[in-house]
Each structure stands twice: as C-alpha cells, then as structure tokens.
Design a protein around this motif. Structure first.
Motif, PDB file in Angstrom:
ATOM      1  N   ILE A   3       3.153  -2.990  11.583  1.00 54.17           N
ATOM      2  CA  ILE A   3       4.453  -3.658  11.360  1.00 54.17           C
ATOM      3  C   ILE A   3       5.400  -3.165  12.301  1.00 54.17           C
ATOM      4  O   ILE A   3       5.599  -1.961  12.976  1.00 54.17           O
ATOM      5  CB  ILE A   3       4.785  -2.789   9.940  1.00 54.17           C
ATOM      6  CG1 ILE A   3       3.867  -2.920   8.926  1.00 54.17           C
ATOM      7  CG2 ILE A   3       6.379  -2.912   9.593  1.00 54.17           C
ATOM      8  CD1 ILE A   3       4.029  -2.308   7.713  1.00 54.17           C
ATOM      9  N   GLN A   7      10.463  -5.837  11.509  1.00 49.01           N
ATOM     10  CA  GLN A   7      10.159  -5.853   9.804  1.00 49.01           C
ATOM     11  C   GLN A   7      10.444  -4.766   9.004  1.00 49.01           C
ATOM     12  O   GLN A   7      10.802  -4.836   7.955  1.00 49.01           O
ATOM     13  CB  GLN A   7       8.533  -6.127  10.028  1.00 49.01           C
ATOM     14  CG  GLN A   7       8.146  -7.334  10.421  1.00 49.01           C
ATOM     15  CD  GLN A   7       6.371  -7.528  10.577  1.00 49.01           C
ATOM     16  OE1 GLN A   7       5.991  -6.778  11.000  1.00 49.01           O
ATOM     17  NE2 GLN A   7       5.894  -8.744   9.983  1.00 49.01           N
ATOM     18  N   GLN A   8      10.260  -3.553   9.690  1.00 49.09           N
ATOM     19  CA  GLN A   8      10.800  -2.435   9.174  1.00 49.09           C
ATOM     20  C   GLN A   8      12.329  -2.359   8.637  1.00 49.09           C
ATOM     21  O   GLN A   8      12.439  -1.882   7.568  1.00 49.09           O
ATOM     22  CB  GLN A   8      10.350  -0.809   9.661  1.00 49.09           C
ATOM     23  CG  GLN A   8       9.030  -0.765   9.724  1.00 49.09           C
ATOM     24  CD  GLN A   8       8.509   0.511  10.592  1.00 49.09           C
ATOM     25  OE1 GLN A   8       9.589   1.211  11.119  1.00 49.09           O
ATOM     26  NE2 GLN A   8       7.425   1.042  11.060  1.00 49.09           N
ATOM     27  N   GLY A  10      13.761  -4.932   7.949  1.00 46.36           N
ATOM     28  CA  GLY A  10      14.069  -5.978   6.793  1.00 46.36           C
ATOM     29  C   GLY A  10      14.869  -7.319   7.561  1.00 46.36           C
ATOM     30  O   GLY A  10      15.046  -7.370   8.722  1.00 46.36           O
ATOM     31  N   ILE A 160      12.559  -6.186  -2.333  1.00 50.29           N
ATOM     32  CA  ILE A 160      11.723  -5.411  -1.282  1.00 50.29           C
ATOM     33  C   ILE A 160      12.326  -5.296  -0.019  1.00 50.29           C
ATOM     34  O   ILE A 160      12.607  -4.292   0.417  1.00 50.29           O
ATOM     35  CB  ILE A 160      10.415  -6.143  -1.392  1.00 50.29           C
ATOM     36  CG1 ILE A 160       9.456  -6.182  -2.606  1.00 50.29           C
ATOM     37  CG2 ILE A 160       9.564  -5.550  -0.289  1.00 50.29           C
ATOM     38  CD1 ILE A 160       8.608  -6.921  -2.695  1.00 50.29           C
ATOM     39  N   ASN A 161      13.156  -6.425   0.495  1.00 52.60           N
ATOM     40  CA  ASN A 161      13.774  -6.354   1.579  1.00 52.60           C
ATOM     41  C   ASN A 161      14.995  -5.199   1.610  1.00 52.60           C
ATOM     42  O   ASN A 161      15.185  -4.758   2.651  1.00 52.60           O
ATOM     43  CB  ASN A 161      14.241  -7.639   1.810  1.00 52.60           C
ATOM     44  CG  ASN A 161      14.929  -7.688   3.362  1.00 52.60           C
ATOM     45  OD1 ASN A 161      14.135  -7.607   4.489  1.00 52.60           O
ATOM     46  ND2 ASN A 161      16.223  -8.041   3.469  1.00 52.60           N
ATOM     47  N   ARG A 164      13.135  -1.816   2.044  1.00 47.58           N
ATOM     48  CA  ARG A 164      12.418  -1.707   2.960  1.00 47.58           C
ATOM     49  C   ARG A 164      12.507  -0.677   4.055  1.00 47.58           C
ATOM     50  O   ARG A 164      11.680   0.162   4.403  1.00 47.58           O
ATOM     51  CB  ARG A 164      11.868  -2.988   3.709  1.00 47.58           C
ATOM     52  CG  ARG A 164      10.772  -2.946   4.692  1.00 47.58           C
ATOM     53  CD  ARG A 164      10.958  -4.264   5.721  1.00 47.58           C
ATOM     54  NE  ARG A 164      10.618  -5.393   4.964  1.00 47.58           N
ATOM     55  CZ  ARG A 164       9.567  -5.868   4.534  1.00 47.58           C
ATOM     56  NH1 ARG A 164       8.452  -5.495   4.964  1.00 47.58           N
ATOM     57  NH2 ARG A 164       9.709  -7.146   3.763  1.00 47.58           N
ATOM     58  N   ALA A 168      10.384   2.787   4.270  1.00 46.84           N
ATOM     59  CA  ALA A 168       9.295   2.901   5.666  1.00 46.84           C
ATOM     60  C   ALA A 168       9.621   4.037   6.285  1.00 46.84           C
ATOM     61  O   ALA A 168       8.649   4.980   6.492  1.00 46.84           O
ATOM     62  CB  ALA A 168       9.683   1.631   6.499  1.00 46.84           C
TER      63      ALA A 168
END
Length: 211
Positions: A3, A7-8, A10, A160-161, A164, A168
C-alpha cells in the motif's frame, strides 16, 4: 501489493466520484437514440418513455445535453432515507447496507439532476444526518481496534476513506507495540532460563564441594 503512502492518506472526494462514475443508474430518455457502443458494453437503444440503465457518467452527460431525465435510485428517496436514519440511530445497531459509493452518487445526482429528485433539500438533510450518525458509530468502532483486525461491515467507500489514515497509522503502531511486547517476553523467558541454569549449577557444585 504494498500500500502506497498516497493510498494510506486516502482519496479526495473528486477522486472517489470518478471511481463511482461506472455505477449504473436509470434514466428516461427524452429523445430517440440508437445503441451506444461503450468500452463496458452496449447501451440502448433509447425509446421514450421507456427507462434505460446506463453508467452514471453517461446519465450526467445526457442530462446536461437535455436528452434524458435521471431516475433517483430507491435508496435516494426521502422515505427510505428517513427509515435508514431511524435504523442507524438505534442502540447497538449495525451499519445498514447501502451502495458502496452512495455518498458520491448522491452528490453527483444532487449536483447535476436536482430537478429530477423529489424533495432534494430534504434528502440533503437526511443524508447529512445519516452520515453524522454513521461517523459516530465509526468512531466507536475504532475504539475496538486491535493489532489483528477491525471489522465494521457495510461501510461505504467514502466512509472507509475517512478512517483510512488513522486506521493505517494506528494499526501499524499496535503491531509495533505487540512486537515489542513479544520481544520483552522472550527476553524475560531467556533471563529466567539463565537464572534456573545457574541455580542448578550452584546446587551441583555446592553438593560436590561441601565443606
């Protein structure tokens, strides 16, 4: 696949809306149109007043060209959203099932086809109430985070975003703490084993060389 930091951290709302563009919605064409060959398949022909199902991006494009009317999904109707808000607000209730991109789809439709949605302002208020209630439940769910998993079923892409970045980093920190704890326990076991070994040696030499 690892990842990435991006991406972490968001995605932005426009990026999430882009991902939702292939979700399918119903339209009522206002003009006759022949089949359209898309990468994802064929849509049409379009014959008013028969409904047709098309990707969200195409529905918005036809709406802007005044060639269709967009039909609001059942979950985006006032009565349905009010029921969902009541269900979400019940003590110890689970997250209700909604489309994975419900927030993005709602935003696109309310922005581009407000005149096709009955009581658009009321729906905006209910969506805000629903989102705030689900955010509160998400915060409570994060309190149960451990180094193995976090299970909250039926969260949407946008929800979820939102969690995140925190998830994480917190998950990574918990795993590191567990690793340190495991290392500490192993060190203690090794020290205890060494003490026992020296104790046995003392007993052995003590009995052999008693004065």
């Amino acid at each position: 696949m690892a990842i990435t930091t991006r991406q972490q951290d968001g995605f932005t709302m426009p990026e999430l809306e882009y991902l939702a563009q292939c979700e399918r919605v119903a339209i009522v064409p206002l003009h006759r149109m022949e089949r359209l060959e898309l990468v994802t398949g064929t849509v049409g022909p379009f014959r008013p007043p028969q409904k047709a199902v098309v990707p969200l991006w195409l529905a918005v494009m036809l709406k802007r060209a005044s060639r269709c009317r967009i039909v609001a999904p059942d979950w985006l109707r006032y009565e349905h959203l009010r029921t969902l808000c009541c269900e979400e607000d019940q003590p110890d209730s689970l997250f209700t099932r909604l489309p994975h991109h419900y927030l993005e789809i709602a935003h696109v439709l309310l922005t581009n086809a407000e005149d096709d949605i009955v009581d658009a302002q009321g729906i905006r208020r209910l969506l805000q109430d629903l989102r705030e209630t689900r955010q509160s439940k998400t915060r409570e769910g994060l309190k149960m985070l451990n180094s193995l998993q976090l299970q909250m079923d039926n969260l949407s892409a946008a929800e979820i975003n939102e969690i995140r970045p925190l998830f994480a980093r917190s998950f990574d920190m918990l795993r590191r703490l567990d690793a340190l704890a495991a290392t500490g326990e192993q060190t203690q076991r090794q020290a205890h084993a060494s003490d026992s070994h020296y104790s046995e040696l003392d007993d052995t030499f003590g009995s052999s060389f008693a004065y």
